[in-house]
Motif scaffolding. Structure first.
Motif, short mmCIF file in Angstrom:
data_model
loop_
_atom_site.label_atom_id
_atom_site.label_comp_id
_atom_site.label_asym_id
_atom_site.label_seq_id
_atom_site.Cartn_x
_atom_site.Cartn_y
_atom_site.Cartn_z
N PHE A 151 0.84 -1.19 0.00
CA PHE A 151 0.00 0.00 0.00
C PHE A 151 0.88 1.24 0.00
O PHE A 151 1.71 1.41 0.89
CB PHE A 151 -0.91 0.02 1.24
CG PHE A 151 -1.61 1.34 1.44
CD1 PHE A 151 -2.68 1.69 0.63
CD2 PHE A 151 -1.20 2.22 2.43
CE1 PHE A 151 -3.33 2.91 0.82
CE2 PHE A 151 -1.85 3.44 2.62
CZ PHE A 151 -2.91 3.78 1.81
N VAL A 152 0.72 2.08 -1.00
CA VAL A 152 1.46 3.33 -1.09
C VAL A 152 0.49 4.45 -1.46
O VAL A 152 -0.17 4.39 -2.50
CB VAL A 152 2.59 3.27 -2.15
CG1 VAL A 152 3.27 4.63 -2.25
CG2 VAL A 152 3.61 2.19 -1.81
N HIS A 153 0.39 5.45 -0.61
CA HIS A 153 -0.41 6.64 -0.91
C HIS A 153 0.57 7.70 -1.41
O HIS A 153 1.24 8.37 -0.62
CB HIS A 153 -1.14 7.11 0.35
CG HIS A 153 -2.11 8.22 0.10
ND1 HIS A 153 -3.12 8.13 -0.83
CD2 HIS A 153 -2.23 9.46 0.65
CE1 HIS A 153 -3.82 9.25 -0.84
NE2 HIS A 153 -3.30 10.08 0.04
N GLU A 154 0.66 7.83 -2.72
CA GLU A 154 1.72 8.64 -3.32
C GLU A 154 1.72 10.11 -2.88
O GLU A 154 2.79 10.69 -2.72
CB GLU A 154 1.68 8.52 -4.85
CG GLU A 154 2.16 7.16 -5.34
CD GLU A 154 2.60 7.18 -6.79
OE1 GLU A 154 3.17 8.21 -7.22
OE2 GLU A 154 2.41 6.16 -7.48
N PRO A 155 0.57 10.75 -2.67
CA PRO A 155 0.62 12.15 -2.20
C PRO A 155 1.38 12.30 -0.88
O PRO A 155 2.08 13.30 -0.68
CB PRO A 155 -0.86 12.52 -2.05
CG PRO A 155 -1.55 11.67 -3.06
CD PRO A 155 -0.82 10.36 -3.03
N ILE A 156 1.26 11.32 0.00
CA ILE A 156 1.99 11.39 1.27
C ILE A 156 3.48 11.24 1.03
O ILE A 156 4.30 11.96 1.62
CB ILE A 156 1.49 10.31 2.25
CG1 ILE A 156 0.06 10.63 2.69
CG2 ILE A 156 2.41 10.19 3.46
CD1 ILE A 156 -0.57 9.60 3.60
N VAL A 157 3.86 10.32 0.14
CA VAL A 157 5.28 10.15 -0.19
C VAL A 157 5.82 11.43 -0.82
O VAL A 157 6.92 11.88 -0.50
CB VAL A 157 5.49 8.96 -1.14
CG1 VAL A 157 6.97 8.83 -1.52
CG2 VAL A 157 5.00 7.67 -0.49
N THR A 158 5.04 12.04 -1.71
CA THR A 158 5.46 13.29 -2.35
C THR A 158 5.66 14.39 -1.32
O THR A 158 6.64 15.15 -1.38
CB THR A 158 4.42 13.72 -3.40
OG1 THR A 158 4.29 12.69 -4.39
CG2 THR A 158 4.85 15.01 -4.07
N GLN A 159 4.74 14.49 -0.35
CA GLN A 159 4.88 15.48 0.71
C GLN A 159 6.11 15.21 1.57
O GLN A 159 6.83 16.14 1.96
CB GLN A 159 3.64 15.47 1.59
CG GLN A 159 2.38 15.97 0.91
CD GLN A 159 1.14 15.72 1.75
OE1 GLN A 159 1.21 15.56 2.96
NE2 GLN A 159 -0.02 15.66 1.10
N LEU A 160 6.35 13.94 1.86
CA LEU A 160 7.52 13.55 2.65
C LEU A 160 8.81 13.93 1.93
O LEU A 160 9.74 14.48 2.54
CB LEU A 160 7.48 12.05 2.93
CG LEU A 160 8.68 11.46 3.67
CD1 LEU A 160 8.78 12.00 5.08
CD2 LEU A 160 8.59 9.93 3.69
N LEU A 161 8.87 13.65 0.65
CA LEU A 161 10.05 13.99 -0.14
C LEU A 161 10.28 15.51 -0.14
O LEU A 161 11.40 15.98 0.08
CB LEU A 161 9.90 13.48 -1.57
CG LEU A 161 9.98 11.96 -1.75
CD1 LEU A 161 9.46 11.55 -3.12
CD2 LEU A 161 11.42 11.47 -1.57
N ALA A 162 9.21 16.26 -0.39
CA ALA A 162 9.34 17.72 -0.44
C ALA A 162 9.78 18.27 0.91
O ALA A 162 10.60 19.20 0.96
CB ALA A 162 8.00 18.34 -0.86
N ARG A 163 9.26 17.72 1.99
CA ARG A 163 9.63 18.18 3.33
C ARG A 163 11.12 17.99 3.59
O ARG A 163 11.72 18.71 4.39
CB ARG A 163 8.81 17.40 4.37
CG ARG A 163 9.00 17.84 5.81
CD ARG A 163 8.40 19.22 6.05
NE ARG A 163 8.55 19.64 7.43
CZ ARG A 163 7.65 19.44 8.38
NH1 ARG A 163 6.51 18.80 8.11
NH2 ARG A 163 7.86 19.86 9.60
N ASN A 164 11.71 17.02 2.88
CA ASN A 164 13.13 16.72 3.08
C ASN A 164 14.00 17.20 1.93
O ASN A 164 15.14 16.75 1.76
CB ASN A 164 13.29 15.21 3.28
CG ASN A 164 12.80 14.77 4.64
OD1 ASN A 164 13.52 14.83 5.63
ND2 ASN A 164 11.54 14.35 4.70
N GLY A 165 13.47 18.15 1.16
CA GLY A 165 14.25 18.77 0.10
C GLY A 165 14.49 17.88 -1.10
O GLY A 165 15.45 18.09 -1.86
#
Length: 251
Positions: free
Chosen positions: A75-89
């Motif tokens: 299970f992968v909710h891509e918007p959350i992954v995208t937010q996580l990536l952005a939060r970490n530059g």
């Protein structure tokens, strides 16, 4: 008996209860020292995190080690992954995402490092799930697996105050000797398997637990921290985690 102790519905509901998933991953994230030492010693350049949504270790290894990273989960909710990536530059292209059933997926490439943190204990057949990790390893590649140790004090709290969560874990897998034996029989080498951490206790959704459970947990947490500060050692009865490291032979 099914090999699965959880299903997709369980994980969807589990992650939907969580808030603040897009967090900043610090350089001293859990197991950072062990991972950084392996990367430096073994020249690791690529890695896949299995069962790792939302991808904290994928982000950590991309952000601080610059690895070519892939995240694979049921299970992968891509918007959350995208937010996580952005939060970490990081950008959405910095971590490849594969949403699939590990038991139906055939790897299309292999990696220098295959890791999972809190995955294998959710399956009845520990040998089978470890072999599925090994299928992703390059010759000479490194296997890095961590899992909770519910034979320790933390396990008593889980069993007593969160039995549904406790029952989703295979306690037989929480045995460093068994993990070493499985890797040895699978042909791996340089095997290290043992308890990690001095002491810790945690609850899932702690705010939902009765006041007595939270008070007892906090009192034991403080007592355990003081005790293991005075007598610092890792053991079956106190350490909250188990770490397994092994290497696939070079061709």
């Amino acid at each position: 008996m099914s090999n699965l102790l959880t299903d997709r519905k369980f994980w969807v509901e589990y992650w939907e209860r969580k808030t603040g998933l897009a967090m900043t991953i610090p350089p001293d994230y859990l197991f950072h020292k062990q991972l950084q030492e392996l990367i430096a010693a073994r020249g690791i350049r690529s890695a896949i995190e299995l069962g790792g949504f939302p991808g904290y270790y994928a982000v950590f290894l991309k952000k601080y080690a610059g690895l070519d990273m892939t995240l694979l989960d049921y299970f992968v909710h891509e918007p959350i992954v995208t937010q996580l990536l952005a939060r970490n530059g990081l950008s959405a292209n910095d971590v490849k995402i594969v949403e699939t059933d590990l038991f139906q997926y055939h790897p299309d490439r292999q990696y220098d490092l295959v890791l999972s943190c809190g995955l294998i204990e959710h399956f009845n057949d520990t040998t089978d799930i470890i072999k599925r990790h090994i299928a992703f390893l390059k010759p000479g590649g490194t296997l890095f697996i961590t899992l909770p140790n519910f034979h320790a004090v933390n396990g008593w709290f889980q069993k007593r105050f969160d039995r549904p969560n406790f029952d989703k874990h295979n306690l037989r897998s929480m045995d460093p000797g068994l993990l070493s034996e499985i890797c040895l029989k699978a042909g791996l080498e340089r095997i290290q398997s043992g308890y990690f951490g001095k002491f810790s206790i945690w609850f899932e959704a702690e705010h939902e637990k009765p006041f007595f459970a939270r008070a007892l947990k906090n009192a034991c947490w403080l007592s355990g921290k003081i005790f293991t500060k005075i007598f610092p050692f890792e053991s079956k009865k106190f350490s909250p985690y188990i770490i397994l490291v092994a290497q696939k032979p070079s061709e």
